[in-house]
Motif scaffolding. Structure first.
Motif, short mmCIF file in Angstrom:
data_model
loop_
_atom_site.label_atom_id
_atom_site.label_comp_id
_atom_site.label_asym_id
_atom_site.label_seq_id
_atom_site.Cartn_x
_atom_site.Cartn_y
_atom_site.Cartn_z
N GLY A 49 0.81 -1.21 0.00
CA GLY A 49 0.00 0.00 0.00
C GLY A 49 0.84 1.26 0.00
N ALA A 50 2.02 1.21 0.62
CA ALA A 50 2.90 2.38 0.63
C ALA A 50 3.33 2.78 -0.77
N GLU A 51 3.55 1.79 -1.62
CA GLU A 51 3.90 2.08 -3.01
C GLU A 51 2.73 2.73 -3.74
N ILE A 52 1.51 2.31 -3.41
CA ILE A 52 0.33 2.93 -4.02
C ILE A 52 0.20 4.38 -3.58
N VAL A 53 0.40 4.61 -2.28
CA VAL A 53 0.32 5.97 -1.75
C VAL A 53 1.41 6.85 -2.34
N ARG A 54 2.61 6.31 -2.42
CA ARG A 54 3.72 7.08 -2.99
C ARG A 54 3.42 7.48 -4.44
N GLY A 55 2.89 6.53 -5.21
CA GLY A 55 2.55 6.84 -6.59
C GLY A 55 1.45 7.88 -6.69
N GLY A 56 0.46 7.81 -5.79
CA GLY A 56 -0.61 8.79 -5.80
C GLY A 56 -0.14 10.18 -5.45
N ILE A 57 0.74 10.27 -4.46
CA ILE A 57 1.27 11.59 -4.07
C ILE A 57 2.15 12.16 -5.18
N ASN A 58 2.97 11.33 -5.78
CA ASN A 58 3.84 11.80 -6.86
C ASN A 58 3.06 12.20 -8.10
N ALA A 59 1.81 11.70 -8.22
CA ALA A 59 0.99 12.06 -9.37
C ALA A 59 0.47 13.50 -9.28
N VAL A 60 0.48 14.08 -8.08
CA VAL A 60 0.04 15.47 -7.92
C VAL A 60 1.15 16.39 -8.42
N PRO A 61 0.85 17.31 -9.33
CA PRO A 61 1.90 18.22 -9.86
C PRO A 61 2.60 18.97 -8.74
N ARG A 62 3.91 19.03 -8.82
CA ARG A 62 4.68 19.66 -7.75
C ARG A 62 4.47 21.16 -7.68
N HIS A 63 4.10 21.76 -8.80
CA HIS A 63 3.94 23.22 -8.76
C HIS A 63 2.77 23.62 -7.86
N GLN A 64 1.82 22.71 -7.64
CA GLN A 64 0.71 23.03 -6.75
C GLN A 64 1.19 23.12 -5.30
N THR A 65 2.09 22.23 -4.93
CA THR A 65 2.66 22.31 -3.59
C THR A 65 3.48 23.58 -3.42
N ALA A 66 4.26 23.91 -4.45
CA ALA A 66 5.06 25.14 -4.38
C ALA A 66 4.17 26.38 -4.28
N SER A 67 3.06 26.37 -4.99
CA SER A 67 2.13 27.50 -4.92
C SER A 67 1.50 27.60 -3.53
N ALA A 68 1.17 26.44 -2.94
CA ALA A 68 0.59 26.45 -1.60
C ALA A 68 1.59 26.97 -0.57
N VAL A 69 2.86 26.60 -0.73
CA VAL A 69 3.89 27.11 0.18
C VAL A 69 4.02 28.62 0.03
N ALA A 70 3.95 29.10 -1.22
CA ALA A 70 4.04 30.54 -1.47
C ALA A 70 2.87 31.30 -0.85
#
Length: 234
Positions: free
Chosen positions: A99-120
């Protein structure tokens, strides 16, 4: 068929044990999957190393060996476990690694720029995970997690080797008892019935997984079309 009907109560009890073990394992494995999956995408190197070691260790060891090791090894360190508890721990460790591999794949599927925008925007890490990453990661995570539940149900048959009276074990008991009492073995009939029941359950879960995946893809397509409309109007 008369033999199956005569032992229907025992079969239902074994099926209850199977579902009880599978559901408990799914709940525990989900918690482990989320924790290890988050560690695997952490910025800290030691956290990623811990996650990789855990996943590779428990995915590379046969589940049967893992179950026997937990069941016979726990008393040696002063922690005697019941067959159900040992099976639950073994299946949780194995299910958590997958399941950890499934979760890792799901999190990595989210575009990283969205996280960077949220941090900003000044969002806290837990807010980023709760409101940005988690809703989008659920789309690719849920269908394979349904498939993992099907695999866990199949894997509960191994619990019979350490004494859990689940559905498969009940079938074996009925075969042994009938052979001793009547002098002939109903193994083909009983195990054929057990096979059919597992096929129906796992097929239903597979169908549910496919339907869920189609619904999520359809919803994702609708969201994408909504996002494109403002650009088209401009």
């Amino acid at each position: 068929m008369q033999l199956i009907l005569a032992n229907s109560t025992i079969f239902l009890e074994g099926l209850r044990q199977t579902f009880q073990l599978a559901v408990a394992t799914l709940l525990c494995a989900t918690v482990v999957s989320v924790l290890i999956g988050m560690l695997s995408v952490s910025r800290r190197g030691w956290a990623r190393a811990v996650a990789i070691c855990y996943v590779e260790f428990f995915r590379d060891i046969p589940l049967l060996v893992n179950m026997l090791f937990v069941y016979f090894g726990a008393p040696l360190v002063g922690v005697p476990l019941s067959p159900f508890a040992a099976s639950l721990i073994s299946l949780t460790l194995w299910g958590g690694a997958n399941g950890a591999e499934i979760v890792r794949g799901g999190i990595n599927a989210v575009p990283r720029h969205q996280t960077a925008s949220a941090v900003a925007l000044g969002l806290k890490p837990w807010e980023i995970f709760r409101y940005i990453i988690l809703p989008q990661a659920l789309l690719p995570i849920l269908p394979p997690f349904t498939g993992l539940f099907s695999n866990l149900i199949q894997a509960t048959t191994l619990a019979s080797l350490v004494g859990v009276t689940e559905f498969f074990r009940i079938g074996g008991i009925i075969v042994e008892r009938t052979t001793l009492q009547e002098g002939h073995s109903p193994a083909f009939l009983i195990y054929g019935f057990v096979l059919l029941v597992y096929f129906v359950i796992c097929s239903a879960l597979t169908a549910l997984s496919r339907r869920l995946e189609r619904n999520l893809q359809r919803r994702g397509g609708q969201l994408a079309r909504v996002a494109v409309k403002p650009q088209e109007s401009v």
